[in-house]
Motif scaffolding. Sequence first.
Motif, PDB file in Angstrom:
ATOM      1  N   PRO A 112       0.846  -1.193   0.000  1.00  0.00           N
ATOM      2  CA  PRO A 112       0.000   0.000   0.000  1.00  0.00           C
ATOM      3  C   PRO A 112       0.883   1.246   0.000  1.00  0.00           C
ATOM      4  O   PRO A 112       2.025   1.220   0.490  1.00  0.00           O
ATOM      5  N   VAL A 113       0.362   2.339  -0.523  1.00  0.00           N
ATOM      6  CA  VAL A 113       1.165   3.543  -0.699  1.00  0.00           C
ATOM      7  C   VAL A 113       0.748   4.626   0.288  1.00  0.00           C
ATOM      8  O   VAL A 113      -0.445   4.925   0.432  1.00  0.00           O
ATOM      9  N   LEU A 114       1.736   5.213   0.958  1.00  0.00           N
ATOM     10  CA  LEU A 114       1.517   6.376   1.807  1.00  0.00           C
ATOM     11  C   LEU A 114       2.252   7.565   1.216  1.00  0.00           C
ATOM     12  O   LEU A 114       3.390   7.437   0.758  1.00  0.00           O
ATOM     13  N   GLY A 115       1.639   8.738   1.266  1.00  0.00           N
ATOM     14  CA  GLY A 115       2.371   9.956   1.008  1.00  0.00           C
ATOM     15  C   GLY A 115       3.164  10.305   2.256  1.00  0.00           C
ATOM     16  O   GLY A 115       2.807   9.915   3.369  1.00  0.00           O
ATOM     17  N   ILE A 116       4.249  11.032   2.085  1.00  0.00           N
ATOM     18  CA  ILE A 116       5.067  11.445   3.223  1.00  0.00           C
ATOM     19  C   ILE A 116       5.768  12.755   2.880  1.00  0.00           C
ATOM     20  O   ILE A 116       6.103  12.996   1.712  1.00  0.00           O
ATOM     21  N   GLY A 117       5.924  13.601   3.883  1.00  0.00           N
ATOM     22  CA  GLY A 117       6.681  14.816   3.670  1.00  0.00           C
ATOM     23  C   GLY A 117       8.067  14.481   3.153  1.00  0.00           C
ATOM     24  O   GLY A 117       8.759  13.633   3.716  1.00  0.00           O
ATOM     25  N   ALA A 118       8.477  15.128   2.064  1.00  0.00           N
ATOM     26  CA  ALA A 118       9.749  14.784   1.427  1.00  0.00           C
ATOM     27  C   ALA A 118      10.928  14.930   2.382  1.00  0.00           C
ATOM     28  O   ALA A 118      11.898  14.174   2.293  1.00  0.00           O
ATOM     29  N   CYS A 119      10.862  15.875   3.314  1.00  0.00           N
ATOM     30  CA  CYS A 119      11.964  16.039   4.264  1.00  0.00           C
ATOM     31  C   CYS A 119      12.097  14.826   5.170  1.00  0.00           C
ATOM     32  O   CYS A 119      13.207  14.443   5.560  1.00  0.00           O
ATOM     33  N   LEU A 120      10.963  14.175   5.505  1.00  0.00           N
ATOM     34  CA  LEU A 120      11.010  12.963   6.320  1.00  0.00           C
ATOM     35  C   LEU A 120      11.527  11.768   5.529  1.00  0.00           C
ATOM     36  O   LEU A 120      11.951  10.768   6.108  1.00  0.00           O
ATOM     37  N   ALA A 121      11.451  11.889   4.202  1.00  0.00           N
ATOM     38  CA  ALA A 121      11.920  10.802   3.338  1.00  0.00           C
ATOM     39  C   ALA A 121      13.381  10.969   2.949  1.00  0.00           C
ATOM     40  O   ALA A 121      13.890  10.258   2.080  1.00  0.00           O
ATOM     41  N   GLY A 122      14.071  11.918   3.601  1.00  0.00           N
ATOM     42  CA  GLY A 122      15.492  12.079   3.360  1.00  0.00           C
ATOM     43  C   GLY A 122      15.856  13.112   2.313  1.00  0.00           C
ATOM     44  O   GLY A 122      17.041  13.286   1.986  1.00  0.00           O
ATOM     45  N   ARG A 123      14.860  13.816   1.774  1.00  0.00           N
ATOM     46  CA  ARG A 123      15.149  14.852   0.783  1.00  0.00           C
ATOM     47  C   ARG A 123      15.532  16.162   1.484  1.00  0.00           C
ATOM     48  O   ARG A 123      14.900  16.550   2.467  1.00  0.00           O
ATOM     49  N   GLU A 124      16.524  16.837   0.966  1.00  0.00           N
ATOM     50  CA  GLU A 124      16.994  18.093   1.559  1.00  0.00           C
ATOM     51  C   GLU A 124      16.163  19.252   1.006  1.00  0.00           C
ATOM     52  O   GLU A 124      16.619  20.053   0.199  1.00  0.00           O
ATOM     53  N   VAL A 125      14.926  19.332   1.494  1.00  0.00           N
ATOM     54  CA  VAL A 125      13.978  20.289   0.930  1.00  0.00           C
ATOM     55  C   VAL A 125      13.452  21.294   1.955  1.00  0.00           C
ATOM     56  O   VAL A 125      12.588  22.105   1.631  1.00  0.00           O
ATOM     57  N   ARG A 126      13.963  21.258   3.170  1.00  0.00           N
ATOM     58  CA  ARG A 126      13.512  22.233   4.151  1.00  0.00           C
ATOM     59  C   ARG A 126      14.020  23.624   3.776  1.00  0.00           C
ATOM     60  O   ARG A 126      14.936  23.768   2.960  1.00  0.00           O
ATOM     61  N   TYR A 127      13.442  24.638   4.405  1.00  0.00           N
ATOM     62  CA  TYR A 127      13.780  26.014   4.034  1.00  0.00           C
ATOM     63  C   TYR A 127      15.277  26.295   4.151  1.00  0.00           C
ATOM     64  O   TYR A 127      15.836  27.110   3.415  1.00  0.00           O
ATOM     65  N   ASN A 128      15.950  25.585   5.059  1.00  0.00           N
ATOM     66  CA  ASN A 128      17.380  25.796   5.272  1.00  0.00           C
ATOM     67  C   ASN A 128      18.249  24.784   4.524  1.00  0.00           C
ATOM     68  O   ASN A 128      19.454  24.670   4.771  1.00  0.00           O
ATOM     69  N   GLY A 129      17.626  24.044   3.620  1.00  0.00           N
ATOM     70  CA  GLY A 129      18.372  23.075   2.823  1.00  0.00           C
ATOM     71  C   GLY A 129      18.677  21.780   3.531  1.00  0.00           C
ATOM     72  O   GLY A 129      19.458  20.966   3.045  1.00  0.00           O
ATOM     73  N   GLN A 130      18.035  21.554   4.666  1.00  0.00           N
ATOM     74  CA  GLN A 130      18.277  20.338   5.423  1.00  0.00           C
ATOM     75  C   GLN A 130      17.112  19.368   5.296  1.00  0.00           C
ATOM     76  O   GLN A 130      16.065  19.693   4.735  1.00  0.00           O
ATOM     77  N   THR A 131      17.302  18.167   5.813  1.00  0.00           N
ATOM     78  CA  THR A 131      16.249  17.164   5.873  1.00  0.00           C
ATOM     79  C   THR A 131      15.796  17.042   7.318  1.00  0.00           C
ATOM     80  O   THR A 131      16.249  17.781   8.190  1.00  0.00           O
ATOM     81  N   LYS A 132      14.890  16.106   7.603  1.00  0.00           N
ATOM     82  CA  LYS A 132      14.415  15.866   8.968  1.00  0.00           C
ATOM     83  C   LYS A 132      14.444  14.372   9.217  1.00  0.00           C
ATOM     84  O   LYS A 132      13.856  13.601   8.448  1.00  0.00           O
ATOM     85  N   ALA A 133      15.115  13.962  10.268  1.00  0.00           N
ATOM     86  CA  ALA A 133      15.246  12.536  10.558  1.00  0.00           C
ATOM     87  C   ALA A 133      13.906  11.958  10.999  1.00  0.00           C
ATOM     88  O   ALA A 133      13.292  12.467  11.943  1.00  0.00           O
ATOM     89  N   PRO A 134      13.424  10.917  10.346  1.00  0.00           N
ATOM     90  CA  PRO A 134      12.174  10.282  10.778  1.00  0.00           C
ATOM     91  C   PRO A 134      12.396   9.508  12.066  1.00  0.00           C
ATOM     92  O   PRO A 134      13.491   8.979  12.303  1.00  0.00           O
ATOM     93  N   ASN A 135      11.368   9.443  12.919  1.00  0.00           N
ATOM     94  CA  ASN A 135      11.511   8.661  14.142  1.00  0.00           C
ATOM     95  C   ASN A 135      11.382   7.171  13.842  1.00  0.00           C
ATOM     96  O   ASN A 135      11.078   6.765  12.717  1.00  0.00           O
ATOM     97  N   ILE A 136      11.607   6.355  14.843  1.00  0.00           N
ATOM     98  CA  ILE A 136      11.628   4.902  14.649  1.00  0.00           C
ATOM     99  C   ILE A 136      10.297   4.364  14.140  1.00  0.00           C
ATOM    100  O   ILE A 136      10.246   3.396  13.374  1.00  0.00           O
TER     101      ILE A 136
END
Length: 323
Positions: free
Chosen positions: A12-36
Amino acid sequence: MATDNITSTNRPVLGIGACLAGREVRYNGQTKAPNIHVKRIGKIFEMRPFCPEMAAGLGVPRPPIHLVGDENTVRVVDVETHQHDHTDAIAGHAREVLDMAPELAGYVLVKASPSCGYERVKRFNQKGNIVAHDQQGIFARALAEADPLLPLEDDGRLNDPGLRESFVTRALVYHQWKQLRAEGLTAARLIDFYSRHKYLVMAHHVPSYKQLGPLLADAGNKDLEALAETFIATLMNALTQRASRRSHSNVLFHLSGYLKKKISAEERQRLKELIDQYRLGHIPLVVPVTMLKHHFANNPNAYIDQQVFLEPYPDELQLRNVV
């Protein structure tokens, strides 16, 4: 069981914020580490990344944005000047996402984001002062409006075991519903779908359980599309309700009734003791469920074998292992 057909190539397919998926797309050019928990869910679902801010043309890096306005009329604007309004572009991406990926069964949003936050996002006044934490992100709200059935949570809320269980359950059920619609809706298939999910609904919301049976009575003589719309809205809403130890125990006792003449008195007593221990909070749900599945493996019952309640999601998610 409900999850037996999930494979690495048919998830099954879930959408996810690209920053949580490891893409460097945050306003400061960083990503966000997903929790466990997001990582664990990602092993069961195919995670499809989207970033509404990038889709709105904001680029990386970019000036930060926040929500400004009164409680019922907020806009998403740049933090520094409040002169650049990105509300319509970010909200419009919700419809684009659903058009690009109609197979989405749920969406993992990004905590506290003015575009992707699920709840309690900061709201500012025109002077840039925080006035409340009472908003959804603009994209998150538009996504909920575009598809009210789509299960939504953000990465922060998925730390809560009850919310996590509800989200995963709803996403898998919504995936199954979309599969049913793709195969072609008939009254018989609709009734079969509910028959398989009957005890799952009972565990989450007894009033909906009592409502859905009569709703489907004489389904073959009703407007099928209207019936299906009411049915799935009721079922999905039921699954948003947090299942309790009491409600789960009620279902476990119902299911154990099918074993009354199949197992010994000693085995029945041991099963009852396990259900009571679970109800009192001494053991996790997985223990009595595993015992039930063991007994039904030795005493097959075609009706019980199809019940989604016994395995609504893969065991590796460990959602029933919490005491």
